[in-house]
Scaffold this motif. Structure first.
Motif, mmCIF file in Angstrom:
data_model
loop_
_atom_site.group_PDB
_atom_site.id
_atom_site.type_symbol
_atom_site.label_atom_id
_atom_site.label_comp_id
_atom_site.label_asym_id
_atom_site.label_seq_id
_atom_site.Cartn_x
_atom_site.Cartn_y
_atom_site.Cartn_z
ATOM 1 N N PHE A 297 -11.557 -21.047 -30.944
ATOM 2 C CA PHE A 297 -11.451 -21.482 -29.549
ATOM 3 C C PHE A 297 -11.033 -22.947 -29.517
ATOM 4 O O PHE A 297 -11.669 -23.800 -30.169
ATOM 5 C CB PHE A 297 -12.807 -21.315 -28.857
ATOM 6 C CG PHE A 297 -12.813 -21.659 -27.392
ATOM 7 C CD1 PHE A 297 -12.347 -20.764 -26.450
ATOM 8 C CD2 PHE A 297 -13.299 -22.886 -26.949
ATOM 9 C CE1 PHE A 297 -12.369 -21.067 -25.095
ATOM 10 C CE2 PHE A 297 -13.327 -23.201 -25.600
ATOM 11 C CZ PHE A 297 -12.858 -22.284 -24.662
ATOM 12 N N SER A 298 -9.971 -23.244 -28.768
ATOM 13 C CA SER A 298 -9.541 -24.634 -28.608
ATOM 14 C C SER A 298 -9.920 -25.104 -27.206
ATOM 15 O O SER A 298 -9.582 -24.459 -26.210
ATOM 16 C CB SER A 298 -8.030 -24.770 -28.822
ATOM 17 O OG SER A 298 -7.309 -23.944 -27.941
ATOM 18 N N VAL A 299 -10.643 -26.227 -27.148
ATOM 19 C CA VAL A 299 -11.161 -26.751 -25.885
ATOM 20 C C VAL A 299 -10.086 -27.569 -25.179
ATOM 21 O O VAL A 299 -9.485 -28.468 -25.773
ATOM 22 C CB VAL A 299 -12.414 -27.622 -26.133
ATOM 23 C CG1 VAL A 299 -12.906 -28.229 -24.824
ATOM 24 C CG2 VAL A 299 -13.512 -26.805 -26.792
ATOM 25 N N ASN A 300 -9.862 -27.271 -23.882
ATOM 26 C CA ASN A 300 -8.902 -28.037 -23.077
ATOM 27 C C ASN A 300 -9.595 -28.994 -22.115
ATOM 28 O O ASN A 300 -9.147 -30.119 -21.908
ATOM 29 C CB ASN A 300 -8.012 -27.087 -22.259
ATOM 30 C CG ASN A 300 -7.123 -26.226 -23.139
ATOM 31 O OD1 ASN A 300 -6.771 -26.621 -24.249
ATOM 32 N ND2 ASN A 300 -6.758 -25.048 -22.647
ATOM 33 N N ARG A 309 -22.495 -26.328 -17.698
ATOM 34 C CA ARG A 309 -21.157 -26.873 -17.838
ATOM 35 C C ARG A 309 -20.173 -25.727 -18.030
ATOM 36 O O ARG A 309 -20.526 -24.669 -18.557
ATOM 37 C CB ARG A 309 -21.062 -27.852 -19.008
ATOM 38 C CG ARG A 309 -21.241 -27.237 -20.385
ATOM 39 C CD ARG A 309 -20.787 -28.198 -21.489
ATOM 40 N NE ARG A 309 -21.574 -29.409 -21.532
ATOM 41 C CZ ARG A 309 -22.574 -29.632 -22.382
ATOM 42 N NH1 ARG A 309 -22.940 -28.677 -23.243
ATOM 43 N NH2 ARG A 309 -23.228 -30.754 -22.371
ATOM 44 N N LEU A 310 -18.953 -25.932 -17.571
ATOM 45 C CA LEU A 310 -17.869 -24.979 -17.790
ATOM 46 C C LEU A 310 -16.892 -25.588 -18.780
ATOM 47 O O LEU A 310 -16.482 -26.749 -18.633
ATOM 48 C CB LEU A 310 -17.160 -24.660 -16.476
ATOM 49 C CG LEU A 310 -17.995 -24.013 -15.383
ATOM 50 C CD1 LEU A 310 -17.140 -23.754 -14.140
ATOM 51 C CD2 LEU A 310 -18.620 -22.708 -15.869
ATOM 52 N N ILE A 311 -16.540 -24.804 -19.774
ATOM 53 C CA ILE A 311 -15.629 -25.256 -20.822
ATOM 54 C C ILE A 311 -14.382 -24.374 -20.765
ATOM 55 O O ILE A 311 -14.468 -23.156 -20.932
ATOM 56 C CB ILE A 311 -16.283 -25.161 -22.216
ATOM 57 C CG1 ILE A 311 -17.606 -25.940 -22.222
ATOM 58 C CG2 ILE A 311 -15.353 -25.669 -23.292
ATOM 59 C CD1 ILE A 311 -18.633 -25.404 -23.147
ATOM 60 N N TYR A 312 -13.257 -24.990 -20.474
ATOM 61 C CA TYR A 312 -11.998 -24.268 -20.363
ATOM 62 C C TYR A 312 -11.207 -24.444 -21.656
ATOM 63 O O TYR A 312 -11.101 -25.561 -22.191
ATOM 64 C CB TYR A 312 -11.184 -24.799 -19.182
ATOM 65 C CG TYR A 312 -11.907 -24.728 -17.863
ATOM 66 C CD1 TYR A 312 -11.902 -23.564 -17.093
ATOM 67 C CD2 TYR A 312 -12.623 -25.829 -17.376
ATOM 68 C CE1 TYR A 312 -12.573 -23.499 -15.880
ATOM 69 C CE2 TYR A 312 -13.296 -25.768 -16.167
ATOM 70 C CZ TYR A 312 -13.264 -24.608 -15.429
ATOM 71 O OH TYR A 312 -13.935 -24.541 -14.226
ATOM 72 N N GLY A 313 -10.644 -23.348 -22.153
ATOM 73 C CA GLY A 313 -9.891 -23.442 -23.394
ATOM 74 C C GLY A 313 -9.077 -22.199 -23.666
ATOM 75 O O GLY A 313 -8.798 -21.403 -22.762
ATOM 76 N N GLN A 314 -8.721 -22.006 -24.923
ATOM 77 C CA GLN A 314 -7.830 -20.916 -25.323
ATOM 78 C C GLN A 314 -8.408 -20.129 -26.490
ATOM 79 O O GLN A 314 -8.986 -20.700 -27.413
ATOM 80 C CB GLN A 314 -6.469 -21.474 -25.758
ATOM 81 C CG GLN A 314 -5.747 -22.334 -24.739
ATOM 82 C CD GLN A 314 -5.148 -21.530 -23.616
ATOM 83 O OE1 GLN A 314 -5.322 -21.866 -22.452
ATOM 84 N NE2 GLN A 314 -4.441 -20.459 -23.969
ATOM 85 N N ILE A 315 -8.247 -18.804 -26.406
ATOM 86 C CA ILE A 315 -8.390 -17.937 -27.568
ATOM 87 C C ILE A 315 -6.996 -17.391 -27.831
ATOM 88 O O ILE A 315 -6.506 -16.544 -27.081
ATOM 89 C CB ILE A 315 -9.371 -16.778 -27.323
ATOM 90 C CG1 ILE A 315 -10.788 -17.304 -27.092
ATOM 91 C CG2 ILE A 315 -9.372 -15.818 -28.511
ATOM 92 C CD1 ILE A 315 -11.803 -16.215 -26.756
ATOM 93 N N GLY A 316 -6.330 -17.932 -28.833
ATOM 94 C CA GLY A 316 -4.927 -17.609 -29.031
ATOM 95 C C GLY A 316 -4.145 -18.079 -27.820
ATOM 96 O O GLY A 316 -4.224 -19.234 -27.408
ATOM 97 N N GLU A 317 -3.417 -17.145 -27.187
ATOM 98 C CA GLU A 317 -2.643 -17.503 -26.002
ATOM 99 C C GLU A 317 -3.390 -17.212 -24.703
ATOM 100 O O GLU A 317 -2.867 -17.408 -23.611
ATOM 101 C CB GLU A 317 -1.329 -16.717 -26.001
ATOM 102 C CG GLU A 317 -1.522 -15.214 -25.954
ATOM 103 C CD GLU A 317 -0.216 -14.444 -26.018
ATOM 104 O OE1 GLU A 317 -0.235 -13.252 -25.696
ATOM 105 O OE2 GLU A 317 0.804 -15.039 -26.402
#
Length: 355
Positions: A297-300, A309-317
């Motif tokens: 998971f990459s955190v944006n 808290r809300l953490i927005y990010g990516q799993i792959g695309e």
């Protein structure tokens, strides 16, 4: 009090627009049902047909043992609370409460008895001689409810009654309305576009979309087992994470070698996979837990909301939101999300129906 039944109810306007498309639902005696959905879904139209403010194109509306389709609003034994309160500004609270009873030619003694009882229930006794402009928004809403209560109807209808109030007062009034309805034991239909109101107030929720019912169920049922993609995305804040994935050999394939085992047999090759943000946990890369899936998971962006808290990010695309307790540490480097495969929801990509 009485059961309310809508059978194959249709509303078609002269321009051809269908606001209700064969709606079937039964609201039990004493039940608090909430019609919820986005603007234009048909919820207010249904409420107005029940009240007699809109004609029914086809189908049947029954209250208790009476079909009420063609009855005048005054003859339906239904009381309605409006969004704008609809109070008479030149009348005192006492006269606003009594007005409907005066028109029905109740005795002075009975009118006074009912007005005093409603004022006591709603804590309006000290405001009976004031006019609406001298009241706060919450007090005006209580007067509007009191005017419905004094009629002692078979059913209450609420048309987005809290939308004009601030957030704190809305929360307070939600509790008051629910408590009052349970105390009176009256059948109630409440219309709102706010899914938080629906979840916190309803005995059962009726989720509407484009004039059709998507799902009827308790708040627990529609949240934990949504019947369609629409319900999954509409109910819940933040909404469910939904991702397009391929299916092969009993696994959901996220691409880039990322796979999730499925606990059910799926015949479709392409599905929508859903998982609630609070069912995901964010950990440092390399963390594993028995029986749980681990995906990079990459955190944006991180949004702090106090307790959570809300953490927005990516799993792959795929864009994904994680909701976690703000007391938990955030990984300083590479991260993974962990979740139980049992928490996955699967939907048909074409029909949107739950698999």
């Amino acid at each position: 009090m009485a059961k309310l039944e809508l059978t194959s109810v249709v509303k078609t306007y002269p321009n051809g627009h269908e606001a209700a498309k064969g709606v079937n639902v039964t609201i039990e005696d004493g039940e608090f049902a909430v019609f919820v959905g986005p603007s234009g879904c048909g919820k207010s139209t249904l409420l107005r047909m029940i009240a007699g403010l809109e004609t029914v194109t086809d189908g049947e509306i029954r209250l208790g043992d009476r079909v009420i389709n063609t009855l005048e609003p005054a003859d339906r034994d239904i009381a309605m609370v409006f969004q704008n309160y609809a109070l008479y500004p030149h009348m005192t609270v006492r006269k606003n409460l009594a007005y409907g009873l005066i028109n029905r030619r109740f005795s002075k003694e009975e009118i006074e008895k009912r007005v005093q009882e409603a004022a006591r229930l709603l804590q309006l006794e000290e405001y009976l001689d004031r006019r609406p402009q001298q009241l706060s928004g919450g007090q005006r809403q209580r007067v509007a409810m009191g005017r419905a209560i004094v009629r002692e109807p078979e059913a209450f209808l609420f048309d987005e009654p809290l939308s004009n109030l601030d957030a704190k007062l809305r929360t307070q009034m939600r509790l008051e309305i629910k408590r009052l309805q349970k105390r009176l034991g009256v059948t109630a239909v409440y219309v709102t576009h706010d899914q938080v109101e629906a979840m916190t107030m309803a005995d059962r929720i009726v989720v509407l979309n484009h004039g059709r019912i998507e799902q009827v169920g308790t708040p627990h049922e529609v949240y934990h087992k949504p019947a369609s993609l629409f319900v999954a995305s509409f109910i819940g804040s933040p909404s469910m994470n939904l991702m397009d994935v391929s299916v092969g050999n009993g696994q959901a394939l996220f691409g880039e070698g990322l796979m999730v085992p499925l606990s059910q047999t799926v015949s479709q090759s392409e599905v929508k996979l859903g998982v609630r943000p609070e069912r995901l946990s964010l950990e440092a890369a390399g963390t594993t837990a028995e029986g749980r899936v681990s995906l990079p998971f990459s955190v944006n962006l991180v949004e702090e909301l106090g307790a959570n808290r809300l953490i927005y990010g990516q799993i792959g695309e795929h864009s994904v939101t994680v909701s976690q307790n703000s007391d938990l540490p955030l990984p300083s480097g590479e991260a993974v999300v962990l979740f139980d495969p049992a928490d996955i929801h699967l939907f048909d990509s074409q029909s949107g129906n739950r698999i």
